[in-house]
Motif scaffolding. Structure first.
Motif, PDB file in Angstrom:
ATOM      1  N   HIS A 125       0.817  -1.214   0.000  1.00 47.40           N
ATOM      2  CA  HIS A 125       0.000   0.000   0.000  1.00 47.40           C
ATOM      3  C   HIS A 125       0.849   1.262   0.000  1.00 47.40           C
ATOM      4  O   HIS A 125       2.009   1.272   0.396  1.00 47.40           O
ATOM      5  N   CYS A 126       0.229   2.350  -0.485  1.00 44.96           N
ATOM      6  CA  CYS A 126       0.767   3.703  -0.343  1.00 44.96           C
ATOM      7  C   CYS A 126      -0.380   4.539   0.216  1.00 44.96           C
ATOM      8  O   CYS A 126      -1.285   3.990   0.851  1.00 44.96           O
ATOM      9  N   MET A 127      -0.376   5.849   0.013  1.00 45.61           N
ATOM     10  CA  MET A 127      -1.451   6.659   0.582  1.00 45.61           C
ATOM     11  C   MET A 127      -2.773   6.429  -0.142  1.00 45.61           C
ATOM     12  O   MET A 127      -3.796   6.168   0.475  1.00 45.61           O
ATOM     13  N   SER A 128      -2.766   6.507  -1.475  1.00 41.99           N
ATOM     14  CA  SER A 128      -4.011   6.382  -2.237  1.00 41.99           C
ATOM     15  C   SER A 128      -4.110   5.081  -3.020  1.00 41.99           C
ATOM     16  O   SER A 128      -5.166   4.765  -3.574  1.00 41.99           O
ATOM     17  N   GLY A 129      -3.014   4.329  -3.113  1.00 41.56           N
ATOM     18  CA  GLY A 129      -3.036   3.070  -3.846  1.00 41.56           C
ATOM     19  C   GLY A 129      -3.069   3.234  -5.352  1.00 41.56           C
ATOM     20  O   GLY A 129      -3.534   2.350  -6.074  1.00 41.56           O
ATOM     21  N   LYS A 130      -2.512   4.349  -5.849  1.00 42.37           N
ATOM     22  CA  LYS A 130      -2.596   4.563  -7.295  1.00 42.37           C
ATOM     23  C   LYS A 130      -1.253   4.770  -7.979  1.00 42.37           C
ATOM     24  O   LYS A 130      -1.199   4.746  -9.201  1.00 42.37           O
ATOM     25  N   SER A 131      -0.156   4.965  -7.249  1.00 46.32           N
ATOM     26  CA  SER A 131       1.114   5.214  -7.928  1.00 46.32           C
ATOM     27  C   SER A 131       2.278   4.421  -7.311  1.00 46.32           C
ATOM     28  O   SER A 131       2.814   3.508  -7.940  1.00 46.32           O
ATOM     29  N   ARG A 132       2.677   4.762  -6.085  1.00 48.58           N
ATOM     30  CA  ARG A 132       3.848   4.105  -5.491  1.00 48.58           C
ATOM     31  C   ARG A 132       3.641   2.605  -5.308  1.00 48.58           C
ATOM     32  O   ARG A 132       4.476   1.789  -5.739  1.00 48.58           O
ATOM     33  N   SER A 133       2.557   2.226  -4.676  1.00 48.59           N
ATOM     34  CA  SER A 133       2.335   0.801  -4.434  1.00 48.59           C
ATOM     35  C   SER A 133       2.079   0.011  -5.721  1.00 48.59           C
ATOM     36  O   SER A 133       2.612  -1.102  -5.873  1.00 48.59           O
ATOM     37  N   PRO A 134       1.292   0.534  -6.693  1.00 46.07           N
ATOM     38  CA  PRO A 134       1.178  -0.190  -7.959  1.00 46.07           C
ATOM     39  C   PRO A 134       2.528  -0.364  -8.654  1.00 46.07           C
ATOM     40  O   PRO A 134       2.778  -1.408  -9.269  1.00 46.07           O
ATOM     41  N   ALA A 135       3.392   0.638  -8.554  1.00 50.88           N
ATOM     42  CA  ALA A 135       4.709   0.536  -9.183  1.00 50.88           C
ATOM     43  C   ALA A 135       5.523  -0.595  -8.573  1.00 50.88           C
ATOM     44  O   ALA A 135       6.216  -1.338  -9.277  1.00 50.88           O
ATOM     45  N   VAL A 136       5.442  -0.741  -7.256  1.00 50.72           N
ATOM     46  CA  VAL A 136       6.156  -1.835  -6.592  1.00 50.72           C
ATOM     47  C   VAL A 136       5.623  -3.184  -7.063  1.00 50.72           C
ATOM     48  O   VAL A 136       6.388  -4.120  -7.332  1.00 50.72           O
ATOM     49  N   VAL A 137       4.314  -3.291  -7.169  1.00 47.68           N
ATOM     50  CA  VAL A 137       3.708  -4.536  -7.654  1.00 47.68           C
ATOM     51  C   VAL A 137       4.148  -4.827  -9.080  1.00 47.68           C
ATOM     52  O   VAL A 137       4.473  -5.966  -9.429  1.00 47.68           O
ATOM     53  N   MET A 138       4.196  -3.802  -9.937  1.00 45.30           N
ATOM     54  CA  MET A 138       4.646  -3.996 -11.325  1.00 45.30           C
ATOM     55  C   MET A 138       6.107  -4.432 -11.367  1.00 45.30           C
ATOM     56  O   MET A 138       6.497  -5.275 -12.187  1.00 45.30           O
ATOM     57  N   SER A 139       6.926  -3.870 -10.493  1.00 44.19           N
ATOM     58  CA  SER A 139       8.337  -4.266 -10.460  1.00 44.19           C
ATOM     59  C   SER A 139       8.470  -5.733 -10.075  1.00 44.19           C
ATOM     60  O   SER A 139       9.326  -6.449 -10.604  1.00 44.19           O
ATOM     61  N   TYR A 140       7.608  -6.185  -9.173  1.00 42.22           N
ATOM     62  CA  TYR A 140       7.622  -7.601  -8.783  1.00 42.22           C
ATOM     63  C   TYR A 140       7.244  -8.488  -9.973  1.00 42.22           C
ATOM     64  O   TYR A 140       7.881  -9.529 -10.208  1.00 42.22           O
ATOM     65  N   LEU A 141       6.218  -8.098 -10.712  1.00 43.30           N
ATOM     66  CA  LEU A 141       5.796  -8.893 -11.865  1.00 43.30           C
ATOM     67  C   LEU A 141       6.897  -8.957 -12.923  1.00 43.30           C
ATOM     68  O   LEU A 141       7.090  -9.987 -13.569  1.00 43.30           O
ATOM     69  N   MET A 142       7.616  -7.851 -13.097  1.00 46.14           N
ATOM     70  CA  MET A 142       8.719  -7.850 -14.058  1.00 46.14           C
ATOM     71  C   MET A 142       9.840  -8.765 -13.602  1.00 46.14           C
ATOM     72  O   MET A 142      10.349  -9.592 -14.377  1.00 46.14           O
TER      73      MET A 142
END
Length: 251
Positions: A125-142
């Motif tokens: 999670h991040c504050m709004s769940g729209k930028s920092r945390s999605p980016a971390v999830v995308m990095s994991y998928l990569m």
């Protein structure tokens, strides 16, 4: 502190601060989202399930609802915002990223890999769940699934529509893709992805899983998707494509 304030804690973080007046919480750093943030924050108390029975994505609001997280079987939390307090240390195993400007993808992925090995469900999670945390999830998928950035973005966006990467975060993801694969695979079509720029009604919304190309959902999660359609017949991952920049700006 006046009695009225003591009787009316913030409904999001539970602490006493003038949330509706925009005051930042002195305990956890929580604040009211501005107008642009509120318009794109996903409504709902439950976080988004990215990978079944393992990886969940959400906001600080989601992370503050301990009973709902427990109901989903989530036992670990990856906090991507240093100013957000870890509220329930006695109930969840936390891991926090320490840099509020640059995302430490490798640090985050190491924690997520440990969670996966131990079959633990984890919320990012991040504050709004729209930028920092999605980016971390995308990095994991990569890194762990072998998917390119475009493919990872599509997978996450379809499961959490409010995702809107900022320009800074987008740039960090592009650099991480190049670090992993040695190049940026493709340039996103400008007419298809706005990634947080001022909205233009003439710009079409990405059409996922259309009949113009095979869907990534037809493949097991451990098999990298090879080809799929973006927008009006745009195809990513073309054979013999050269090195290009992933154009993902943001507000």
């Amino acid at each position: 502190m006046r009695k009225r304030e003591r009787e009316n804690p913030c409904l999001i973080c539970g602490h006493y601060h003038k949330y509706e007046e925009g005051e930042v919480c002195g305990i956890c750093g929580h604040r009211m989202a501005d107008t642009s943030e509120r318009s794109s924050i996903q409504v709902g108390a439950f976080p988004s399930e990215i990978l079944p029975d393992f990886l969940y994505l959400g906001s600080y609001d989601n992370a503050s609802r301990s009973e709902l997280l427990k109901a989903q079987g989530i036992s670990r939390i990856l906090n991507t915002v240093p100013s957000c307090q870890n509220l329930y240390r006695n109930s969840f195993l936390y891991h926090s990223l320490q840099d509020d400007k640059s995302l430490s993808f490798d640090d985050a992925i190491q924690f997520l890999e440990q969670c996966e090995r131990e079959k633990a469900r984890v919320l990012v999670h991040c504050m709004s769940g729209k930028s920092r945390s999605p980016a971390v999830v995308m990095s994991y998928l990569m890194k762990c699934k072998g998917w390119r950035l475009a493919q990872s973005y599509q997978w996450v966006k379809e499961r959490r529509a409010s995702v809107e990467l900022t320009q800074v975060v987008s740039q960090q993801l592009q650099e991480y893709e190049q670090k992993i694969f040695g190049s940026n695979e493709t340039t996103f079509p400008a007419e298809t992805f706005s990634f947080g720029f001022a909205k233009n009604d003439a710009v079409p919304v990405p059409a996922f899983n259309t009949s113009t190309g095979p869907s990534i959902f037809d493949r097991p999660l451990d098999v990298p998707p090879q080809q799929f359609a973006f927008g009006a017949g745009q195809t990513v991952n073309q054979p013999n494509s050269g090195v290009g920049d992933v154009s993902m700006g943001g507000a």
